[in-house]
Design a protein around this motif. Structure first.
Motif, PDB file in Angstrom:
ATOM      1  N   TYR A   1       0.824  -1.207   0.000  1.00 49.54           N
ATOM      2  CA  TYR A   1       0.000   0.000   0.000  1.00 49.54           C
ATOM      3  C   TYR A   1       0.859   1.257   0.000  1.00 49.54           C
ATOM      4  N   GLN A   2       1.990   1.229   0.721  1.00 47.67           N
ATOM      5  CA  GLN A   2       2.886   2.382   0.722  1.00 47.67           C
ATOM      6  C   GLN A   2       3.531   2.565  -0.646  1.00 47.67           C
ATOM      7  N   ILE A   3       3.838   1.465  -1.309  1.00 48.09           N
ATOM      8  CA  ILE A   3       4.397   1.543  -2.657  1.00 48.09           C
ATOM      9  C   ILE A   3       3.370   2.113  -3.633  1.00 48.09           C
ATOM     10  N   VAL A   4       2.106   1.688  -3.518  1.00 47.83           N
ATOM     11  CA  VAL A   4       1.036   2.244  -4.350  1.00 47.83           C
ATOM     12  C   VAL A   4       0.910   3.747  -4.110  1.00 47.83           C
ATOM     13  N   PHE A   5       1.016   4.150  -2.846  1.00 47.01           N
ATOM     14  CA  PHE A   5       0.910   5.561  -2.472  1.00 47.01           C
ATOM     15  C   PHE A   5       2.003   6.395  -3.154  1.00 47.01           C
ATOM     16  N   PHE A   6       3.260   5.968  -3.022  1.00 43.31           N
ATOM     17  CA  PHE A   6       4.361   6.722  -3.632  1.00 43.31           C
ATOM     18  C   PHE A   6       4.336   6.627  -5.147  1.00 43.31           C
ATOM     19  N   ARG A   7       3.887   5.506  -5.652  1.00 44.56           N
ATOM     20  CA  ARG A   7       3.745   5.341  -7.108  1.00 44.56           C
ATOM     21  C   ARG A   7       2.823   6.412  -7.675  1.00 44.56           C
ATOM     22  N   SER A   8       1.740   6.698  -6.956  1.00 41.05           N
ATOM     23  CA  SER A   8       0.773   7.686  -7.434  1.00 41.05           C
ATOM     24  C   SER A   8       1.317   9.108  -7.315  1.00 41.05           C
ATOM     25  N   ILE A   9       2.040   9.397  -6.223  1.00 40.04           N
ATOM     26  CA  ILE A   9       2.602  10.741  -6.050  1.00 40.04           C
ATOM     27  C   ILE A   9       3.549  11.080  -7.199  1.00 40.04           C
ATOM     28  N   GLY A  10       4.441  10.150  -7.517  1.00 40.89           N
ATOM     29  CA  GLY A  10       5.425  10.386  -8.563  1.00 40.89           C
ATOM     30  C   GLY A  10       4.803  10.676  -9.910  1.00 40.89           C
ATOM     31  N   THR A  11       3.624  10.098 -10.173  1.00 39.95           N
ATOM     32  CA  THR A  11       2.942  10.343 -11.452  1.00 39.95           C
ATOM     33  C   THR A  11       2.132  11.637 -11.422  1.00 39.95           C
ATOM     34  N   LEU A  12       1.469  11.909 -10.299  1.00 35.10           N
ATOM     35  CA  LEU A  12       0.654  13.122 -10.189  1.00 35.10           C
ATOM     36  C   LEU A  12       1.487  14.388 -10.325  1.00 35.10           C
ATOM     37  N   VAL A  13       2.760  14.310  -9.961  1.00 35.94           N
ATOM     38  CA  VAL A  13       3.665  15.446 -10.125  1.00 35.94           C
ATOM     39  C   VAL A  13       3.743  15.866 -11.595  1.00 35.94           C
ATOM     40  N   PHE A  14       3.554  14.896 -12.504  1.00 34.46           N
ATOM     41  CA  PHE A  14       3.581  15.189 -13.941  1.00 34.46           C
ATOM     42  C   PHE A  14       2.193  15.576 -14.457  1.00 34.46           C
ATOM     43  N   THR A  15       1.192  14.777 -14.096  1.00 31.84           N
ATOM     44  CA  THR A  15      -0.118  14.931 -14.730  1.00 31.84           C
ATOM     45  C   THR A  15      -0.864  16.191 -14.306  1.00 31.84           C
ATOM     46  N   VAL A  16      -0.852  16.513 -13.027  1.00 32.12           N
ATOM     47  CA  VAL A  16      -1.622  17.668 -12.554  1.00 32.12           C
ATOM     48  C   VAL A  16      -1.132  18.981 -13.178  1.00 32.12           C
ATOM     49  N   PRO A  17       0.193  19.274 -13.158  1.00 33.30           N
ATOM     50  CA  PRO A  17       0.648  20.519 -13.803  1.00 33.30           C
ATOM     51  C   PRO A  17       0.319  20.588 -15.295  1.00 33.30           C
ATOM     52  N   ILE A  18       0.431  19.452 -15.994  1.00 34.62           N
ATOM     53  CA  ILE A  18       0.123  19.436 -17.432  1.00 34.62           C
ATOM     54  C   ILE A  18      -1.345  19.747 -17.662  1.00 34.62           C
TER      55      ILE A  18
END
Length: 271
Positions: A24-41
């Motif tokens: 679950y912690q890996i899923v959590f960090f996995r999502s953070i690393g991607t949202l850093v790209f998608t939200v600003p775009i």
């Protein structure tokens, strides 16, 4: 799709390496690393963040979280190459679901070729390396849900921006992973934090190009290319983790790839 599977293979290896952390912690960090790209775009290009096909977007997100969590669990029980080999029976499920829900035409010879690929997976299971039953169950659950994801993305088609599709998935993963890891949190050091966040980078690249692939062509043409991830991940497993694969495993991989590449040739003739 080739760019996608290379990125996912790297992500799989990092997850395997970070086995001390909860899924679950890996899923959590996995999502953070991607949202850093998608939200600003999304904000920069003023893309409607909620999209138009909200039900399908939520369904894709829920299936994505379930598939991702099951697969990460699989890596706790099986060698990374074996885990990916089992998970990527998903193109078989994708084509079956596409025939049922999208009415895509599948030739008889294509079913035969998928059967050959599946026999390759069975050979790996039966004669390749030791297979933990719990790991196998998680892998199959991940494969079935991933097959459904392919079809949902194809159903969405070009009506949604790829970043919106990915963003739904990652937001749901962020909430799910964050809540579930509260009682089992392990504080990472700097190196572990870097690797945890790199999961999102690899995942972002993988999701973006996978989404573009399914938006641009039929499921029965694109989905089988996911089998290439088996090869890339086995190579990484040997070089990074020192995993060994016997002749039966190599035979299984050969059958998988044989079914894959000939199906690509046949599928272009399907109308």
């Amino acid at each position: 799709m080739i760019f996608s599977v290379i990125a996912f293979a790297m992500m799989n290896a990092v997850v395997k390496y970070l086995g001390a952390f909860s899924v679950y912690q890996i899923v959590f960090f996995r999502s953070i690393g991607t949202l850093v790209f998608t939200v600003p775009i999304i904000l920069k290009h003023k893309i409607p963040m909620l999209g138009t096909n909200k039900k399908l977007l939520i369904l894709r997100g829920v299936l994505g979280v379930f598939s991702l969590t099951c697969f990460f669990q699989t890596l706790n029980y099986l060698p990374v190459g074996t885990a990916v080999s089992f998970r990527y029976t998903s193109p078989i499920f994708a084509v079956i679901f596409a025939a049922i829900f999208l009415k895509e035409k599948i030739k008889l010879v294509q079913w035969l070729l998928f059967g050959i690929a599946f026999i390759g997976v069975l050979i790996i299971k039966g004669f390749g390396v030791d297979v933990h039953l719990i790991g196998l169950i998680f892998a199959i659950l991940s494969a079935v849900s991933l097959g459904l994801i392919f079809v949902v993305i194809r159903k969405i088609g070009n009506t949604e921006n790829p970043f919106v599709i990915i963003n739904y998935f990652m937001l749901l993963a962020l909430v799910f992973g964050g809540v579930m890891s509260l009682n089992n949190w392990k504080t990472p050091d700097l190196t572990e934090l870097t690797l945890l966040l790199s999961l999102g980078v690899f995942g972002y690249v993988g999701q973006l190009y996978m989404t573009k692939a399914f938006q641009s062509n039929e499921t029965n043409t694109v989905a089988p290319l996911k089998y290439l991830e088996v090869v890339f991940t086995i190579i990484i497993g040997v070089l990074w983790f020192g995993e060994t694969y016997n002749g039966w495993t190599l035979l299984g991989v050969f059958l998988i790839l044989s079914g894959l590449f000939y199906n690509l040739f046949v599928s272009k003739k399907v109308k």
